[in-house]
Design a protein around this motif. Structure first.
Motif, PDB file in Angstrom:
ATOM      1  N   THR A  56     -17.110 -24.507  31.762  1.00 59.56           N
ATOM      2  CA  THR A  56     -17.942 -24.752  30.585  1.00 59.56           C
ATOM      3  C   THR A  56     -17.784 -26.204  30.178  1.00 59.56           C
ATOM      4  O   THR A  56     -16.671 -26.667  29.933  1.00 59.56           O
ATOM      5  N   GLY A  57     -18.883 -26.924  30.135  1.00 63.65           N
ATOM      6  CA  GLY A  57     -18.831 -28.326  29.734  1.00 63.65           C
ATOM      7  C   GLY A  57     -18.279 -29.207  30.822  1.00 63.65           C
ATOM      8  O   GLY A  57     -18.381 -28.926  32.016  1.00 63.65           O
ATOM      9  N   ILE A  58     -17.643 -30.285  30.396  1.00 64.46           N
ATOM     10  CA  ILE A  58     -17.131 -31.303  31.311  1.00 64.46           C
ATOM     11  C   ILE A  58     -15.687 -30.971  31.676  1.00 64.46           C
ATOM     12  O   ILE A  58     -14.847 -30.789  30.786  1.00 64.46           O
ATOM     13  N   PRO A  59     -15.352 -30.888  32.985  1.00 66.66           N
ATOM     14  CA  PRO A  59     -14.015 -30.464  33.398  1.00 66.66           C
ATOM     15  C   PRO A  59     -12.970 -31.584  33.275  1.00 66.66           C
ATOM     16  O   PRO A  59     -12.460 -32.113  34.257  1.00 66.66           O
ATOM     17  N   SER A  60     -12.661 -31.931  32.049  1.00 67.54           N
ATOM     18  CA  SER A  60     -11.663 -32.946  31.766  1.00 67.54           C
ATOM     19  C   SER A  60     -11.120 -32.727  30.360  1.00 67.54           C
ATOM     20  O   SER A  60     -11.892 -32.425  29.440  1.00 67.54           O
ATOM     21  N   THR A  61      -9.820 -32.870  30.183  1.00 70.56           N
ATOM     22  CA  THR A  61      -9.243 -32.740  28.847  1.00 70.56           C
ATOM     23  C   THR A  61      -9.707 -33.877  27.935  1.00 70.56           C
ATOM     24  O   THR A  61      -9.595 -33.781  26.710  1.00 70.56           O
ATOM     25  N   LYS A  62     -10.216 -34.984  28.548  1.00 72.24           N
ATOM     26  CA  LYS A  62     -10.719 -36.109  27.759  1.00 72.24           C
ATOM     27  C   LYS A  62     -12.108 -35.833  27.185  1.00 72.24           C
ATOM     28  O   LYS A  62     -12.559 -36.540  26.281  1.00 72.24           O
ATOM     29  N   GLY A  63     -12.800 -34.849  27.795  1.00 72.99           N
ATOM     30  CA  GLY A  63     -14.158 -34.559  27.361  1.00 72.99           C
ATOM     31  C   GLY A  63     -15.207 -35.444  27.980  1.00 72.99           C
ATOM     32  O   GLY A  63     -16.380 -35.375  27.625  1.00 72.99           O
ATOM     33  N   ALA A  64     -14.785 -36.298  28.929  1.00 71.59           N
ATOM     34  CA  ALA A  64     -15.728 -37.179  29.605  1.00 71.59           C
ATOM     35  C   ALA A  64     -15.163 -37.543  30.963  1.00 71.59           C
ATOM     36  O   ALA A  64     -13.950 -37.620  31.159  1.00 71.59           O
ATOM     37  N   LEU A  65     -16.074 -37.754  31.924  1.00 70.95           N
ATOM     38  CA  LEU A  65     -15.685 -38.193  33.262  1.00 70.95           C
ATOM     39  C   LEU A  65     -16.500 -39.442  33.614  1.00 70.95           C
ATOM     40  O   LEU A  65     -17.678 -39.499  33.321  1.00 70.95           O
ATOM     41  N   GLY A 107     -25.213 -37.184  36.374  1.00 72.71           N
ATOM     42  CA  GLY A 107     -25.404 -37.073  34.926  1.00 72.71           C
ATOM     43  C   GLY A 107     -24.085 -37.106  34.182  1.00 72.71           C
ATOM     44  O   GLY A 107     -23.201 -37.905  34.501  1.00 72.71           O
ATOM     45  N   ASP A 108     -23.928 -36.199  33.206  1.00 71.18           N
ATOM     46  CA  ASP A 108     -22.674 -36.185  32.434  1.00 71.18           C
ATOM     47  C   ASP A 108     -21.590 -35.343  33.115  1.00 71.18           C
ATOM     48  O   ASP A 108     -20.502 -35.200  32.592  1.00 71.18           O
ATOM     49  N   LYS A 109     -21.920 -34.775  34.299  1.00 72.13           N
ATOM     50  CA  LYS A 109     -20.980 -34.025  35.140  1.00 72.13           C
ATOM     51  C   LYS A 109     -20.575 -32.680  34.527  1.00 72.13           C
ATOM     52  O   LYS A 109     -19.584 -32.071  34.950  1.00 72.13           O
ATOM     53  N   SER A 110     -21.335 -32.220  33.588  1.00 77.61           N
ATOM     54  CA  SER A 110     -21.049 -30.933  32.967  1.00 77.61           C
ATOM     55  C   SER A 110     -21.186 -29.800  33.986  1.00 77.61           C
ATOM     56  O   SER A 110     -22.155 -29.736  34.741  1.00 77.61           O
ATOM     57  N   GLY A 111     -20.184 -28.929  34.022  1.00 81.06           N
ATOM     58  CA  GLY A 111     -20.233 -27.738  34.861  1.00 81.06           C
ATOM     59  C   GLY A 111     -19.853 -27.910  36.311  1.00 81.06           C
ATOM     60  O   GLY A 111     -19.900 -26.948  37.088  1.00 81.06           O
ATOM     61  N   ILE A 112     -19.463 -29.122  36.713  1.00 82.00           N
ATOM     62  CA  ILE A 112     -19.119 -29.336  38.128  1.00 82.00           C
ATOM     63  C   ILE A 112     -17.706 -28.856  38.439  1.00 82.00           C
ATOM     64  O   ILE A 112     -16.849 -28.745  37.559  1.00 82.00           O
ATOM     65  N   SER A 113     -17.466 -28.602  39.713  1.00 82.22           N
ATOM     66  CA  SER A 113     -16.120 -28.235  40.152  1.00 82.22           C
ATOM     67  C   SER A 113     -15.158 -29.408  40.021  1.00 82.22           C
ATOM     68  O   SER A 113     -13.976 -29.239  39.796  1.00 82.22           O
ATOM     69  N   ARG A 114     -15.658 -30.608  40.238  1.00 80.00           N
ATOM     70  CA  ARG A 114     -14.964 -31.880  40.114  1.00 80.00           C
ATOM     71  C   ARG A 114     -14.142 -32.252  41.349  1.00 80.00           C
ATOM     72  O   ARG A 114     -14.202 -33.382  41.802  1.00 80.00           O
ATOM     73  N   TYR A 115     -13.369 -31.317  41.905  1.00 81.19           N
ATOM     74  CA  TYR A 115     -12.487 -31.634  43.031  1.00 81.19           C
ATOM     75  C   TYR A 115     -12.986 -30.999  44.327  1.00 81.19           C
ATOM     76  O   TYR A 115     -13.549 -29.894  44.312  1.00 81.19           O
ATOM     77  N   GLY A 116     -12.749 -31.683  45.433  1.00 83.46           N
ATOM     78  CA  GLY A 116     -13.067 -31.121  46.740  1.00 83.46           C
ATOM     79  C   GLY A 116     -12.081 -31.618  47.782  1.00 83.46           C
ATOM     80  O   GLY A 116     -11.558 -32.728  47.677  1.00 83.46           O
ATOM     81  N   ASP A 117     -11.816 -30.798  48.782  1.00 84.90           N
ATOM     82  CA  ASP A 117     -10.845 -31.123  49.826  1.00 84.90           C
ATOM     83  C   ASP A 117     -11.358 -30.545  51.137  1.00 84.90           C
ATOM     84  O   ASP A 117     -11.765 -29.375  51.182  1.00 84.90           O
ATOM     85  N   ALA A 118     -11.380 -31.348  52.192  1.00 88.50           N
ATOM     86  CA  ALA A 118     -11.874 -30.862  53.480  1.00 88.50           C
ATOM     87  C   ALA A 118     -11.088 -31.476  54.632  1.00 88.50           C
ATOM     88  O   ALA A 118     -10.716 -32.649  54.591  1.00 88.50           O
ATOM     89  N   LEU A 119     -10.856 -30.667  55.633  1.00 90.66           N
ATOM     90  CA  LEU A 119     -10.192 -31.079  56.863  1.00 90.66           C
ATOM     91  C   LEU A 119     -11.173 -30.773  57.990  1.00 90.66           C
ATOM     92  O   LEU A 119     -11.544 -29.611  58.200  1.00 90.66           O
TER      93      LEU A 119
END
Length: 199
Positions: free
Chosen positions: A190-199, A84-96
């Motif tokens: 809160t909202g979309i995790p980007s300073t641009k306001g969109a992902l 969707g609009d990606k609101s509220g997601i962590s956005r980043y992930g890292d796994a080994l």
């Protein structure tokens, strides 16, 4: 909010029906007609906690390439739609992730900007047949199709390994675990995790 999507794709080379639920428990029903790819997608679903249903058929009598590519395209498209609009997601992930002697790292950014960096597979890996007719080169090709169509930035590094099955599986599991973190809903966001306001 339901983070689900389903899509179909039909060409002269393959037919694909695919459903995803990003907030599932890792249940899967996979039949791509390419057994090793079924194994990789089952691992992706399980370790990313994504419910995934895939029914696909294609010209595997010629090569597994077309079916793997088309399933990966549709998987990427459904992931993008389900986010969707990606609101509220962590956005980043890292796994080994290790698998016996193999070790792979994946870093995922649900950025909206498709980019794949894929390094470290041993020389000759791309020519190796895994499970009969799945070539090692298809690992990168699957990641390319998924990341481009899902709008993900993904870095995958193979840090070690000897057995091609182990190397490929470690890569898919690392990607799954990193994606699991990135897609997770974060109560502090809160909202979309980007300073641009969109992902």
């Amino acid at each position: 909010m339901s983070r689900t999507a389903s899509r179909t794709r039909s060409t002269s080379e393959s037919s694909v029906e695919l459903e995803v639920n990003l907030d599932g428990s890792g249940n899967s029903h996979i039949d791509t007609s390419v057994p090793f790819f079924d194994h990789m997608l089952t691992a992706f679903a399980k370790h990313s906690l994504t419910d995934l249903t895939v029914r696909a058929s294609g010209d595997t009598n010629i090569d597994a390439h077309h079916t793997v590519e088309d399933v990966s395209i549709v998987l990427g498209q459904t992931i993008r739609e389900a986010l969707g609009d990606k609101s509220g997601i962590s956005r980043y992930g890292d796994a080994l992730v290790p698998l016996d002697e193999a070790l792979a790292q994946a870093v995922v950014d649900i950025s909206g900007r498709p980019y794949l960096v894929h390094t470290g597979e041993p020389a000759g890996f791309e020519h190796h047949l895994i499970g009969g007719h799945f070539t090692g080169s298809l690992v990168r090709h699957a990641f390319e199709a998924i990341t481009f169509n899902a709008g993900l930035t993904v870095h995958v590094r193979v840090l070690g390994g000897r057995d091609p099955h182990h190397i490929a599986e470690a890569e898919f599991k690392a990607f799954a675990r990193a994606f699991r973190q990135a897609k997770a809903l974060d109560p502090l966001v809160t909202g979309i995790p980007s300073t641009k306001g969109a992902l």
